[in-house]
Design an enzyme around this catalytic site. Structure first.
Site, PDB file in Angstrom:
ATOM      1  N   ILE A 161     -41.279 -51.999  35.087  1.00 59.75           N
ATOM      2  CA  ILE A 161     -41.364 -51.127  34.169  1.00 59.75           C
ATOM      3  C   ILE A 161     -41.675 -49.731  34.708  1.00 59.75           C
ATOM      4  O   ILE A 161     -42.680 -49.497  35.430  1.00 59.75           O
ATOM      5  CB  ILE A 161     -42.695 -51.393  33.212  1.00 59.75           C
ATOM      6  CG1 ILE A 161     -42.159 -52.851  32.664  1.00 59.75           C
ATOM      7  CG2 ILE A 161     -42.826 -50.704  31.985  1.00 59.75           C
ATOM      8  CD1 ILE A 161     -42.865 -53.651  32.099  1.00 59.75           C
ATOM      9  N   LYS A 162     -40.801 -48.887  34.527  1.00 59.67           N
ATOM     10  CA  LYS A 162     -41.102 -47.417  34.942  1.00 59.67           C
ATOM     11  C   LYS A 162     -41.526 -46.527  33.714  1.00 59.67           C
ATOM     12  O   LYS A 162     -41.082 -46.739  32.615  1.00 59.67           O
ATOM     13  CB  LYS A 162     -39.991 -46.852  35.515  1.00 59.67           C
ATOM     14  CG  LYS A 162     -39.529 -47.210  36.811  1.00 59.67           C
ATOM     15  CD  LYS A 162     -38.947 -48.671  37.108  1.00 59.67           C
ATOM     16  CE  LYS A 162     -37.555 -48.574  36.202  1.00 59.67           C
ATOM     17  NZ  LYS A 162     -37.167 -50.090  36.342  1.00 59.67           N
ATOM     18  N   ASP A 191     -31.054 -49.240  28.421  1.00 57.84           N
ATOM     19  CA  ASP A 191     -31.114 -48.126  29.743  1.00 57.84           C
ATOM     20  C   ASP A 191     -29.989 -47.688  30.002  1.00 57.84           C
ATOM     21  O   ASP A 191     -30.077 -46.439  30.370  1.00 57.84           O
ATOM     22  CB  ASP A 191     -31.518 -49.155  30.707  1.00 57.84           C
ATOM     23  CG  ASP A 191     -30.715 -50.390  31.217  1.00 57.84           C
ATOM     24  OD1 ASP A 191     -29.898 -50.902  30.497  1.00 57.84           O
ATOM     25  OD2 ASP A 191     -31.191 -50.967  32.329  1.00 57.84           O
TER      26      ASP A 191
HETATM   27  N1  LIG Z   1     -36.460 -50.321  50.284  1.00 54.39           N
HETATM   28  C1  LIG Z   1     -35.442 -50.978  49.966  1.00 54.39           C
HETATM   29  N2  LIG Z   1     -34.360 -51.001  50.522  1.00 54.39           N
HETATM   30  C2  LIG Z   1     -33.286 -51.523  49.876  1.00 54.39           C
HETATM   31  N3  LIG Z   1     -32.919 -51.857  48.847  1.00 54.39           N
HETATM   32  C3  LIG Z   1     -34.252 -51.739  48.047  1.00 54.39           C
HETATM   33  C4  LIG Z   1     -35.454 -51.322  48.543  1.00 54.39           C
HETATM   34  N4  LIG Z   1     -36.290 -51.095  47.418  1.00 54.39           N
HETATM   35  C5  LIG Z   1     -35.797 -51.668  46.491  1.00 54.39           C
HETATM   36  N5  LIG Z   1     -34.321 -51.904  46.584  1.00 54.39           N
HETATM   37  C6  LIG Z   1     -33.697 -52.592  45.887  1.00 54.39           C
HETATM   38  O1  LIG Z   1     -33.743 -51.944  44.686  1.00 54.39           O
HETATM   39  C7  LIG Z   1     -33.795 -52.822  43.759  1.00 54.39           C
HETATM   40  C8  LIG Z   1     -34.818 -52.552  42.561  1.00 54.39           C
HETATM   41  O2  LIG Z   1     -34.603 -51.244  42.208  1.00 54.39           O
HETATM   42  P1  LIG Z   1     -35.109 -50.477  41.161  1.00 54.39           P
HETATM   43  O3  LIG Z   1     -36.566 -50.381  41.442  1.00 54.39           O
HETATM   44  O4  LIG Z   1     -34.634 -49.316  40.834  1.00 54.39           O
HETATM   45  O5  LIG Z   1     -34.986 -51.552  40.025  1.00 54.39           O
HETATM   46  P2  LIG Z   1     -36.140 -52.065  39.192  1.00 54.39           P
HETATM   47  O6  LIG Z   1     -36.865 -51.163  38.291  1.00 54.39           O
HETATM   48  O7  LIG Z   1     -36.579 -53.412  40.003  1.00 54.39           O
HETATM   49  O8  LIG Z   1     -34.708 -52.588  38.411  1.00 54.39           O
HETATM   50  P3  LIG Z   1     -34.694 -52.763  36.880  1.00 54.39           P
HETATM   51  O9  LIG Z   1     -34.795 -51.300  36.189  1.00 54.39           O
HETATM   52  O10 LIG Z   1     -33.492 -53.611  36.697  1.00 54.39           O
HETATM   53  O11 LIG Z   1     -35.964 -53.545  36.558  1.00 54.39           O
HETATM   54  C9  LIG Z   1     -34.130 -54.199  44.153  1.00 54.39           C
HETATM   55  O12 LIG Z   1     -32.951 -55.259  43.785  1.00 54.39           O
HETATM   56  C10 LIG Z   1     -33.493 -54.080  45.802  1.00 54.39           C
HETATM   57  O13 LIG Z   1     -31.906 -54.435  45.710  1.00 54.39           O
HETATM   58  C1  LIG Z   2     -26.892 -54.489  32.731  1.00 53.39           C
HETATM   59  C2  LIG Z   2     -28.376 -54.374  32.608  1.00 53.39           C
HETATM   60  C3  LIG Z   2     -29.102 -55.651  33.050  1.00 53.39           C
HETATM   61  C4  LIG Z   2     -29.117 -53.346  33.720  1.00 53.39           C
HETATM   62  O1  LIG Z   2     -30.326 -53.279  33.537  1.00 53.39           O
HETATM   63  C5  LIG Z   2     -28.870 -53.990  31.206  1.00 53.39           C
HETATM   64  O2  LIG Z   2     -28.270 -52.744  30.841  1.00 53.39           O
HETATM   65  C6  LIG Z   2     -28.566 -55.179  30.157  1.00 53.39           C
HETATM   66  O3  LIG Z   2     -29.214 -56.041  29.941  1.00 53.39           O
HETATM   67  N1  LIG Z   2     -27.396 -54.760  29.421  1.00 53.39           N
HETATM   68  C7  LIG Z   2     -26.894 -55.613  28.305  1.00 53.39           C
HETATM   69  C8  LIG Z   2     -25.384 -56.131  28.328  1.00 53.39           C
HETATM   70  C9  LIG Z   2     -24.583 -54.626  28.418  1.00 53.39           C
HETATM   71  O4  LIG Z   2     -24.914 -53.392  28.912  1.00 53.39           O
HETATM   72  O5  LIG Z   2     -23.467 -54.768  28.398  1.00 53.39           O
END
Ligand SMILES: Nc1ncnc2c1ncn2[C@@H]1O[C@H](COP(=O)(O)OP(=O)(O)OP(=O)(O)O)[C@@H](O)[C@H]1O
Ligand SMILES: CC(C)(CO)[C@@H](O)C(=O)NCCC(=O)O
Ligand SMILES: [K+]
Length: 238
Positions: A12-13, A98
């Site tokens: 969660i951001k 998103d």
């Molecule tokens: N240091 C790193 N090097 C390479 N890939 C990384 C690194 N840190 C994170 N990742 C990649 O980033 C992804 C997570 O990205 P991010 O933090 O944007 O997403 P998230 O917030 O976890 O995703 P979501 O928004 O779907 O919850 C992981 O699946 C991994 O592939």
């Molecule tokens: C594709 C993800 C998982 C990416 O975060 C999200 O946008 C999601 O759950 N989407 C719903 C399905 C769609 O976008 O068609």
């Protein structure tokens, strides 16, 4: 002050919008006390606006924290048109919130055709044309998910940390390079659909973006969090 929330499948951001210096943070689903601390320490929050693709459980937990401070989060749902972006999904509400917010964030900073790429748990690659029409996009497993899928469905492929190589000569390097090339290849192939449009560029964000950004031969702009940018834009209008 508005608390913007991007509730993704892994993390969660959030961002406080309207502060003199931007305050941002992130936490895992089971560490929501970090978000609660922001609510506790920031008395001036008057709205919470979020995009939640993590399911009703996470949404409900954030709602409970908000309720303790007398607030209700506003979760956006994709509609057919908003803030200059037209959603051409056959069922507009089926699009991830998103992705919708990120497209709106992209449109408000890049008034040309662009490819909106978010490399998170999943990777999404979305086409936005010069008129602001979201033409459609791809959903792929993210880099880490691709690696894990191989490890958990084969006998001989480990979950190991390889290095990228154009000519991988070890299993670990072959796996990582395959996953990164798959992501970069999908981005480059999608970009072809808008490359002839004036000012076309790829806006690239997400935790895995840096892992394959250098492989892309196209105009790339690294972005921090387009989802939060889009939520700020949506808040202006509603
Ligand atoms: N240091 C790193 N090097 C390479 N890939 C990384 C690194 N840190 C994170 N990742 C990649 O980033 C992804 C997570 O990205 P991010 O933090 O944007 O997403 P998230 O917030 O976890 O995703 P979501 O928004 O779907 O919850 C992981 O699946 C991994 O592939
Ligand atoms: C594709 C993800 C998982 C990416 O975060 C999200 O946008 C999601 O759950 N989407 C719903 C399905 C769609 O976008 O068609
Ligand atoms: K899912």
């Amino acid at each position: 002050m508005i608390l913007l929330i991007d509730a993704g499948n892994t993390r969660i951001k959030w961002r406080l919008h309207g502060t003199p210096t931007p305050v941002e943070g992130a936490c895992e689903h089971d560490q929501l006390e970090a978000l609660d601390a922001v609510l506790a320490e920031t008395p001036g929050i008057r709205r919470m606006i979020g995009a939640n693709v993590a399911g009703p459980g996470v949404g409900g937990q954030i709602g409970t924290l908000a309720a303790q401070r007398g607030m209700t989060p506003e979760w956006i749902t994709p509609d057919a048109e908003r803030c200059g972006v037209r959603n051409l999904y056959r069922q507009p509400a089926q699009l991830g919130a998103d992705r919708w917010a990120a497209l709106i964030g992209a449109r408000s900073q890049h008034p040309h055709a662009c490819l909106v790429v978010m490399a998170g748990t999943a990777t999404t690659i979305d086409l936005l044309d010069a008129a602001g029409d979201f033409l459609g996009g791809l959903i792929l497993p993210g880099v880490a998910l691709m690696q894990r899928a191989l490890a958990s469905n084969t006998a001989q492929l480990p979950l190991a940390s390889g290095q990228f190589s154009p000519t991988p000569r070890s299993t670990a390097d072959a796996i990582l390079s395959g996953c990164l090339q798959a992501q970069a290849g999908a981005v480059e192939r999608m970009f072809r659909q808008i490359e002839s449009s004036a000012g076309a560029c790829c806006l690239l964000g997400g935790g895995a973006a840096d892992a394959f950004a250098s492989l892309l031969s196209l105009p790339v702009q690294r972005v921090d969090n387009l989802v939060l940018d889009g939520l700020a834009r949506i808040a202006q209008d509603s």
